[in-house]
Design an enzyme around this catalytic site. Structure first.
Site, PDB file in Angstrom:
ATOM      1  N   LEU A   1       0.846  -1.196   0.000  1.00  0.00           N
ATOM      2  CA  LEU A   1       0.000   0.000   0.000  1.00  0.00           C
ATOM      3  C   LEU A   1       0.884   1.251   0.000  1.00  0.00           C
ATOM      4  CD1 LEU A   1      -2.631  -1.424   2.520  1.00  0.00           C
ATOM      5  CD2 LEU A   1      -2.930  -1.068   0.056  1.00  0.00           C
ATOM      6  N   PRO A   2       0.302   2.437  -0.205  1.00  0.00           N
ATOM      7  CA  PRO A   2       1.156   3.632  -0.314  1.00  0.00           C
ATOM      8  C   PRO A   2       1.993   3.915   0.934  1.00  0.00           C
ATOM      9  CG  PRO A   2      -1.033   4.096  -1.184  1.00  0.00           C
ATOM     10  CD  PRO A   2      -1.097   2.733  -0.558  1.00  0.00           C
TER      11      PRO A   2
ATOM     12  N   LYS B   1      15.116   1.203   3.914  1.00  0.00           N
ATOM     13  CA  LYS B   1      14.472   1.520   2.628  1.00  0.00           C
ATOM     14  C   LYS B   1      14.386   3.042   2.428  1.00  0.00           C
ATOM     15  CE  LYS B   1      11.918   1.750  -0.971  1.00  0.00           C
ATOM     16  NZ  LYS B   1      12.358   1.437  -2.306  1.00  0.00           N
TER      17      LYS B   1
HETATM   18  P1  NDP Z   1       0.461   2.690  -6.439  1.00  0.00           P
HETATM   19  O1  NDP Z   1       0.035   4.081  -6.129  1.00  0.00           O
HETATM   20  O2  NDP Z   1       0.656   2.274  -7.850  1.00  0.00           O
HETATM   21  O3  NDP Z   1      -0.548   1.646  -5.753  1.00  0.00           O
HETATM   22  C1  NDP Z   1      -1.047   1.854  -4.476  1.00  0.00           C
HETATM   23  C2  NDP Z   1      -1.982   0.743  -4.089  1.00  0.00           C
HETATM   24  O4  NDP Z   1      -2.548   1.039  -2.809  1.00  0.00           O
HETATM   25  C3  NDP Z   1      -3.160   0.559  -5.042  1.00  0.00           C
HETATM   26  O5  NDP Z   1      -3.528  -0.793  -5.054  1.00  0.00           O
HETATM   27  C4  NDP Z   1      -4.229   1.404  -4.373  1.00  0.00           C
HETATM   28  O6  NDP Z   1      -5.552   1.026  -4.703  1.00  0.00           O
HETATM   29  C5  NDP Z   1      -3.983   1.072  -2.927  1.00  0.00           C
HETATM   30  N1  NDP Z   1      -4.510   2.087  -2.023  1.00  0.00           N
HETATM   31  C6  NDP Z   1      -4.281   3.417  -2.056  1.00  0.00           C
HETATM   32  N2  NDP Z   1      -4.934   4.026  -1.043  1.00  0.00           N
HETATM   33  C7  NDP Z   1      -5.602   3.050  -0.387  1.00  0.00           C
HETATM   34  C8  NDP Z   1      -6.466   3.037   0.751  1.00  0.00           C
HETATM   35  N3  NDP Z   1      -6.750   4.171   1.417  1.00  0.00           N
HETATM   36  N4  NDP Z   1      -6.976   1.851   1.152  1.00  0.00           N
HETATM   37  C9  NDP Z   1      -6.687   0.707   0.484  1.00  0.00           C
HETATM   38  N5  NDP Z   1      -5.890   0.657  -0.595  1.00  0.00           N
HETATM   39  C10 NDP Z   1      -5.351   1.808  -1.012  1.00  0.00           C
HETATM   40  O7  NDP Z   1       1.796   2.493  -5.594  1.00  0.00           O
HETATM   41  P2  NDP Z   1       3.077   1.590  -5.899  1.00  0.00           P
HETATM   42  O8  NDP Z   1       2.641   0.202  -6.177  1.00  0.00           O
HETATM   43  O9  NDP Z   1       3.984   2.313  -6.826  1.00  0.00           O
HETATM   44  O10 NDP Z   1       3.790   1.661  -4.461  1.00  0.00           O
HETATM   45  C11 NDP Z   1       3.339   0.891  -3.353  1.00  0.00           C
HETATM   46  C12 NDP Z   1       4.423   0.990  -2.272  1.00  0.00           C
HETATM   47  O11 NDP Z   1       5.651   0.492  -2.800  1.00  0.00           O
HETATM   48  C13 NDP Z   1       4.709   2.424  -1.801  1.00  0.00           C
HETATM   49  O12 NDP Z   1       4.982   2.429  -0.431  1.00  0.00           O
HETATM   50  C14 NDP Z   1       5.945   2.810  -2.611  1.00  0.00           C
HETATM   51  O13 NDP Z   1       6.714   3.808  -1.938  1.00  0.00           O
HETATM   52  C15 NDP Z   1       6.669   1.473  -2.696  1.00  0.00           C
HETATM   53  N6  NDP Z   1       7.565   1.282  -3.833  1.00  0.00           N
HETATM   54  C16 NDP Z   1       7.220   1.656  -5.108  1.00  0.00           C
HETATM   55  C17 NDP Z   1       8.111   1.476  -6.154  1.00  0.00           C
HETATM   56  C18 NDP Z   1       7.785   1.899  -7.556  1.00  0.00           C
HETATM   57  O14 NDP Z   1       8.718   1.973  -8.384  1.00  0.00           O
HETATM   58  N7  NDP Z   1       6.533   2.173  -7.917  1.00  0.00           N
HETATM   59  C19 NDP Z   1       9.430   0.856  -5.935  1.00  0.00           C
HETATM   60  C20 NDP Z   1       9.650   0.420  -4.586  1.00  0.00           C
HETATM   61  C21 NDP Z   1       8.767   0.649  -3.579  1.00  0.00           C
HETATM   62  P3  NDP Z   1      -6.309   1.640  -5.996  1.00  0.00           P
HETATM   63  O15 NDP Z   1      -5.978   0.714  -7.113  1.00  0.00           O
HETATM   64  O16 NDP Z   1      -7.726   1.630  -5.595  1.00  0.00           O
HETATM   65  O17 NDP Z   1      -5.777   3.039  -6.199  1.00  0.00           O
END
Ligand code: NDP
Length: 291
Positions: free
Chosen positions: A63-64, A166
């Site tokens: 999750l974020p 991280k």
């Molecule tokens: P995204 O923004 O692409 O995805 C976020 C996810 O969280 C989605 O499934 C979203 O659902 C869900 N979400 C958001 N808000 C809520 C909520 N209030 N309740 C339930 N679900 C929620 O993020 P990333 O996949 O890019 O990143 C996820 C984590 O990984 C973060 O902590 C980021 O810092 C870390 N990360 C990211 C990298 C990258 O390159 N992208 C690399 C390494 C780490 P919905 O589909 O409904 O929006």
């Protein structure tokens, strides 16, 4: 093994796909269509509601921030089974994770923080580096599951240490991106061709992931894909700063990096990619990379 995977965003979607090759994966996503697509394309099953995830012996959150993880724990905690392992792959806050681990321990549920690095391409290709905080025994359980997602899996220490390293390593990257963009912009302003400046940098002491991989396609080729939201990166650097405050440490570069990234977040559109901070470097000098 039955695994519940919560959060099918840019990272979670491909990670859950790889896990489904070896495990029975139950998926849940806030936007249900993504979970339905995952099930259609990758043979996973959509949880009828979030609480169904509590029946799985392994729960993975991607999750974020820790705040969404905490909300998810609130919703599931009454339904969790003793012996469950909760793997939080989110890039979260170590202080929150330690509290989450204590809350879950009262239900005999183990918790590890297991953030990842390697970007979306690493999640797609299952080449992530995964850093895990938790007991030795929980680390072994988590490693056995996550080995399908990553090449390098490191036990960092107790709960919270995965999240700590991280955000620190992402802060190093943020500062490097900014500094490299500043110097390459200066080179350009001095009349040096940007590809030549990159070639010299990458053959010399200024070489980094920023100069080799992250910046060239953007500043030389004009391609600015969204791979990692600046909002997420800014969150990581803010957590790193809060850890520094907690230790009464003196980390001026870290503080400056946070200020620059947060300022960029306000200047750039919502959902900007983190490397778009290079556009702000150019704007601060009254120019742009394609000028
Ligand atoms: P995204 O923004 O692409 O995805 C976020 C996810 O969280 C989605 O499934 C979203 O659902 C869900 N979400 C958001 N808000 C809520 C909520 N209030 N309740 C339930 N679900 C929620 O993020 P990333 O996949 O890019 O990143 C996820 C984590 O990984 C973060 O902590 C980021 O810092 C870390 N990360 C990211 C990298 C990258 O390159 N992208 C690399 C390494 C780490 P919905 O589909 O409904 O929006």
């Amino acid at each position: 093994m039955k695994i519940a995977f919560i959060g099918l965003g840019a990272m979670g979607f491909p990670m859950a796909r790889h896990l489904a090759k070896e495990h029975e994966v139950l998926v849940w996503n806030r936007t249900a269509e993504k979970a339905e697509r995952h099930a259609r394309e990758h043979g996973t099953r959509v949880a009828s509601d979030l609480t169904e995830c509590a029946n799985a012996p392994v729960i993975i959150t991607m999750l974020p921030t820790s705040s969404e993880v905490d909300e998810t724990v609130d919703k599931l905690i009454e339904h969790l089974q003793p012996g469950t392992l909760w793997i939080d792959a989110t890039s979260g806050d170590p202080n929150v994770s330690r509290e989450t681990a204590k809350r879950l321990a009262r239900k005999q549920v183990a918790f590890v923080d297991a953030p990842v690095t390697g970007a979306v391409v690493g999640a797609e290709n299952a080449t992530l580096t995964i850093m895990i905080g938790g007991s030795a025994e929980d680390f072994e359980r988590a490693r056995e599951i996550l080995r399908i997602n990553g090449k390098t899996i490191i036990h960092v220490g107790d709960v919270g240490t995965g999240h700590a390293i991280k955000v620190l390593t992402n802060s190093i990257m943020g500062a490097t991106v900014w500094m490299t963009a500043e110097c390459l912009l200066l080179a350009k302003e001095l009349g040096i061709d940007i590809r030549t400046a990159l070639a010299v940098t990458n053959a010399g002491s200024g070489r980094s992931n920023a100069s080799e991989n992250l910046l060239p396609m953007r500043i030389a080729d004009g391609k600015w894909p969204l791979v990692f939201k600046l909002a997420h990166h800014d969150k990581d650097i803010r957590i790193a700063n809060s850890l520094s405050h907690q230790l009464h440490a003196s980390t001026p570069m870290l503080a400056l990096t946070q200020q620059l990234f947060s300022a960029s977040l306000h200047q750039l559109p919502e959902n900007a990619d983190y490397i778009e901070v290079a556009k702000i470097v150019a704007q601060m000098n009254g120019t742009s990379w394609d000028a």
